[in-house]
Enzyme design. Structure first.
Site, PDB file in Angstrom:
ATOM      1  N   TYR A  54      15.505 -22.735 -57.827  1.00  0.00           N
ATOM      2  CA  TYR A  54      14.918 -22.870 -56.497  1.00  0.00           C
ATOM      3  C   TYR A  54      13.859 -21.796 -56.270  1.00  0.00           C
ATOM      4  O   TYR A  54      14.142 -20.593 -56.345  1.00  0.00           O
ATOM      5  CB  TYR A  54      15.994 -22.797 -55.408  1.00  0.00           C
ATOM      6  CG  TYR A  54      16.970 -23.967 -55.400  1.00  0.00           C
ATOM      7  CD1 TYR A  54      16.754 -25.117 -56.181  1.00  0.00           C
ATOM      8  CD2 TYR A  54      18.104 -23.953 -54.612  1.00  0.00           C
ATOM      9  CE1 TYR A  54      17.646 -26.184 -56.165  1.00  0.00           C
ATOM     10  CE2 TYR A  54      19.002 -25.027 -54.588  1.00  0.00           C
ATOM     11  CZ  TYR A  54      18.757 -26.137 -55.376  1.00  0.00           C
ATOM     12  OH  TYR A  54      19.647 -27.196 -55.361  1.00  0.00           O
ATOM     13  N   LYS A 224      12.030 -39.700 -39.123  1.00  0.00           N
ATOM     14  CA  LYS A 224      10.667 -39.216 -38.866  1.00  0.00           C
ATOM     15  C   LYS A 224       9.649 -39.630 -39.932  1.00  0.00           C
ATOM     16  O   LYS A 224       8.450 -39.440 -39.731  1.00  0.00           O
ATOM     17  CB  LYS A 224      10.658 -37.698 -38.669  1.00  0.00           C
ATOM     18  CG  LYS A 224      11.034 -36.854 -39.868  1.00  0.00           C
ATOM     19  CD  LYS A 224      11.097 -35.386 -39.430  1.00  0.00           C
ATOM     20  CE  LYS A 224      11.566 -34.484 -40.543  1.00  0.00           C
ATOM     21  NZ  LYS A 224      11.763 -33.111 -40.076  1.00  0.00           N
TER      22      LYS A 224
HETATM   23  N1  LIG Z   1      22.213 -30.381 -57.152  1.00  0.00           N
HETATM   24  C1  LIG Z   1      21.034 -30.901 -56.913  1.00  0.00           C
HETATM   25  O1  LIG Z   1      20.387 -31.470 -57.793  1.00  0.00           O
HETATM   26  C2  LIG Z   1      20.460 -30.799 -55.521  1.00  0.00           C
HETATM   27  C3  LIG Z   1      19.285 -31.526 -55.180  1.00  0.00           C
HETATM   28  C4  LIG Z   1      18.801 -31.414 -53.891  1.00  0.00           C
HETATM   29  C5  LIG Z   1      19.452 -30.623 -52.968  1.00  0.00           C
HETATM   30  N2  LIG Z   1      20.558 -29.900 -53.323  1.00  0.00           N
HETATM   31  C6  LIG Z   1      21.264 -29.005 -52.363  1.00  0.00           C
HETATM   32  O2  LIG Z   1      21.550 -29.704 -51.161  1.00  0.00           O
HETATM   33  C7  LIG Z   1      20.958 -29.030 -50.063  1.00  0.00           C
HETATM   34  C8  LIG Z   1      20.590 -30.028 -48.979  1.00  0.00           C
HETATM   35  O3  LIG Z   1      19.636 -30.965 -49.497  1.00  0.00           O
HETATM   36  P1  LIG Z   1      18.405 -31.380 -48.584  1.00  0.00           P
HETATM   37  O4  LIG Z   1      17.727 -30.161 -48.080  1.00  0.00           O
HETATM   38  O5  LIG Z   1      17.615 -32.391 -49.327  1.00  0.00           O
HETATM   39  O6  LIG Z   1      19.217 -32.055 -47.359  1.00  0.00           O
HETATM   40  P2  LIG Z   1      18.773 -33.188 -46.325  1.00  0.00           P
HETATM   41  O7  LIG Z   1      19.691 -33.034 -45.156  1.00  0.00           O
HETATM   42  O8  LIG Z   1      18.714 -34.519 -46.955  1.00  0.00           O
HETATM   43  O9  LIG Z   1      17.280 -32.790 -45.898  1.00  0.00           O
HETATM   44  C9  LIG Z   1      17.065 -31.613 -45.190  1.00  0.00           C
HETATM   45  C10 LIG Z   1      15.679 -31.628 -44.585  1.00  0.00           C
HETATM   46  O10 LIG Z   1      15.549 -32.697 -43.639  1.00  0.00           O
HETATM   47  C11 LIG Z   1      14.833 -32.241 -42.487  1.00  0.00           C
HETATM   48  N3  LIG Z   1      15.805 -32.138 -41.376  1.00  0.00           N
HETATM   49  C12 LIG Z   1      17.100 -31.736 -41.440  1.00  0.00           C
HETATM   50  N4  LIG Z   1      17.675 -31.787 -40.231  1.00  0.00           N
HETATM   51  C13 LIG Z   1      16.742 -32.229 -39.377  1.00  0.00           C
HETATM   52  C14 LIG Z   1      16.751 -32.473 -37.968  1.00  0.00           C
HETATM   53  N5  LIG Z   1      17.846 -32.273 -37.242  1.00  0.00           N
HETATM   54  N6  LIG Z   1      15.600 -32.945 -37.415  1.00  0.00           N
HETATM   55  C15 LIG Z   1      14.491 -33.158 -38.143  1.00  0.00           C
HETATM   56  N7  LIG Z   1      14.429 -32.941 -39.483  1.00  0.00           N
HETATM   57  C16 LIG Z   1      15.548 -32.466 -40.092  1.00  0.00           C
HETATM   58  C17 LIG Z   1      14.292 -30.858 -42.855  1.00  0.00           C
HETATM   59  O11 LIG Z   1      13.105 -31.020 -43.615  1.00  0.00           O
HETATM   60  P3  LIG Z   1      11.617 -30.786 -43.023  1.00  0.00           P
HETATM   61  O12 LIG Z   1      11.268 -29.346 -43.252  1.00  0.00           O
HETATM   62  O13 LIG Z   1      10.803 -31.706 -43.853  1.00  0.00           O
HETATM   63  O14 LIG Z   1      11.644 -31.105 -41.546  1.00  0.00           O
HETATM   64  C18 LIG Z   1      15.381 -30.363 -43.788  1.00  0.00           C
HETATM   65  O15 LIG Z   1      15.011 -29.277 -44.616  1.00  0.00           O
HETATM   66  C19 LIG Z   1      19.784 -28.264 -50.681  1.00  0.00           C
HETATM   67  O16 LIG Z   1      19.358 -27.179 -49.921  1.00  0.00           O
HETATM   68  C20 LIG Z   1      20.394 -27.809 -51.990  1.00  0.00           C
HETATM   69  O17 LIG Z   1      21.217 -26.671 -51.771  1.00  0.00           O
HETATM   70  C21 LIG Z   1      21.084 -29.995 -54.586  1.00  0.00           C
END
Ligand SMILES: NC(=O)c1ccc[n+]([C@@H]2O[C@H](COP(=O)([O-])OP(=O)(O)OC[C@H]3O[C@@H](n4cnc5c(N)ncnc54)[C@H](OP(=O)(O)O)[C@@H]3O)[C@@H](O)[C@H]2O)c1
Length: 331
Positions: A54, A224
């Site tokens: 990351y 969004k």
């Molecule tokens: N193992 C793996 O391969 C893998 C892969 C991916 C992720 N992960 C882990 O899983 C975690 C979560 O994944 P993710 O960040 O993709 O989760 P997600 O919940 O699918 O997306 C999060 C993103 O959605 C938007 N968001 C979230 N809540 C919101 C709200 N209430 N209103 C408006 N927009 C909102 C924001 O992005 P914007 O900035 O665009 O608004 C936020 O950063 C990561 O941080 C990581 O630790 C692991």
């Protein structure tokens, strides 16, 4: 906050947790990252997810500084790292042995993560993807050694096939090694197959826990991006995420009908699409924790409301979701 056992292990993980992919060390300032972690911890979140790859290692450094500055006892939180792509990922090409799951890289990445995160041990240490060029026995032995050395408490995998995970368990059994405890798969309304079907035996036969990622499909399930990648979001502001922008452009057309039906059902249930989508993940008893992502404190605060939303998802609503969001779906 609700706490769940990580599979059959005794460790308790908060049902909602916080991850740092895209955000820490990249999209957001270190101050916002600190505010996010404080908000999460104060709400009872006890698991923070990270990976060597990351932000090319910066995400671990930012999180490590925050953990040190907050002064929380390590007894009160769990922190993870993941190994595979190397700490130089997206910065420069890897040299031989700077990536993958060889004993050489698994040990080096663990030591780098301990240094960057400023902790004595990693609570969870996961193989970020399968490595076809390293025997599973070599990786299992390296992970098992780290557990026995006290540098890692629980090891696991991310996006391994059920067959590969079973192989790690069999090798561990045959060679008296420590088996994996946890898998980190993608899980959201659009990606159900692996968690619900492919892994079904892993929970009962091997007691595997899951720390599921992208519960909002990277933000698509906020609604969004319904007209395509929205301005000011990760898809349009973060370098190297052109693939995500393209995905959102594609989903805006191909998933429009399902998204509209989900919104309709969410409204009927009295929930926002965000709470509806996160609560749906939480409803799965084989999910140990749903890892939230957030680029703003307001997003995280809003998402924490998903816990209360869970009891609005009745068996009838879950069945109606199944009718148009098939279990074998995969984005
Ligand atoms: N193992 C793996 O391969 C893998 C892969 C991916 C992720 N992960 C882990 O899983 C975690 C979560 O994944 P993710 O960040 O993709 O989760 P997600 O919940 O699918 O997306 C999060 C993103 O959605 C938007 N968001 C979230 N809540 C919101 C709200 N209430 N209103 C408006 N927009 C909102 C924001 O992005 P914007 O900035 O665009 O608004 C936020 O950063 C990561 O941080 C990581 O630790 C692991």
């Amino acid at each position: 906050m609700e706490y769940r056992r990580l599979g059959k292990s005794g460790v308790q993980v908060s049902a909602l947790s916080l991850g740092s992919w895209v955000t820490f060390g990249d999209q957001i300032s270190d101050d916002v990252a600190a505010d996010l972690m404080k908000t999460a911890y104060d709400a009872g979140i006890n698991f923070f997810d990270n990976a060597e790859a990351y932000a090319g290692g910066r995400s671990e450094m930012v999180m490590g500084n925050i953990l040190r500055n907050m002064g929380w006892s390590h007894e009160t939180f769990l922190v993870s790292s993941k190994v595979f792509w190397g700490g130089q990922h997206n910065v420069r090409p890897a040299r031989p042995n700077e990536e993958g799951l060889s004993r050489k890289h698994v040990l080096a990445a663990c030591h780098n993560a301990l240094r960057r995160l400023q902790v004595d041990f990693l609570d969870l240490y996961l193989c970020h993807r399968p490595d076809p060029s390293t025997p599973i026995e070599e990786t299992t032995r390296a992970m098992s050694d780290l557990v026995r050395q006290g540098k890692v408490l629980y090891w696991g995998t991310s996006e391994w096939s059920a067959q590969q995970i079973m192989q790690a368990h069999l090798v561990a059994r045959q060679c008296h090694l420590v088996p994996p405890t946890v898998e980190q798969p993608q899980y959201n309304l659009f990606n159900r197959y692996r968690v619900e079907k492919e892994y079904a035996n892993l929970y009962t036969e091997y007691g595997m826990g899951t720390t599921v990622w992208s519960p909002l499909a990277s933000g698509f399930l906020t609604g969004k991006h319904r007209q395509g990648a929205a301005d000011g979001t990760r898809a349009t502001t973060v370098a190297n995420l052109g693939w995500l922008k393209n995905n959102f452009e594609r989903f805006a057309k191909s998933k429009a009908e399902q998204l509209a039906k989900l919104e309709e059902l969410a409204t009927e249930t009295g929930l926002s699409l965000i709470h509806f989508s996160l609560a749906w993940c939480l409803k799965n008893p084989n999910v140990s924790t749903v890892i939230l992502g957030a680029s703003k404190v307001a997003q995280l605060t809003e998402n924490l409301g998903a816990l209360e939303a869970m009891n609005k998802l009745s068996p009838d609503i879950l069945q109606r979701i199944d009718a148009f969001m098939p279990v074998d779906s995969w984005l």
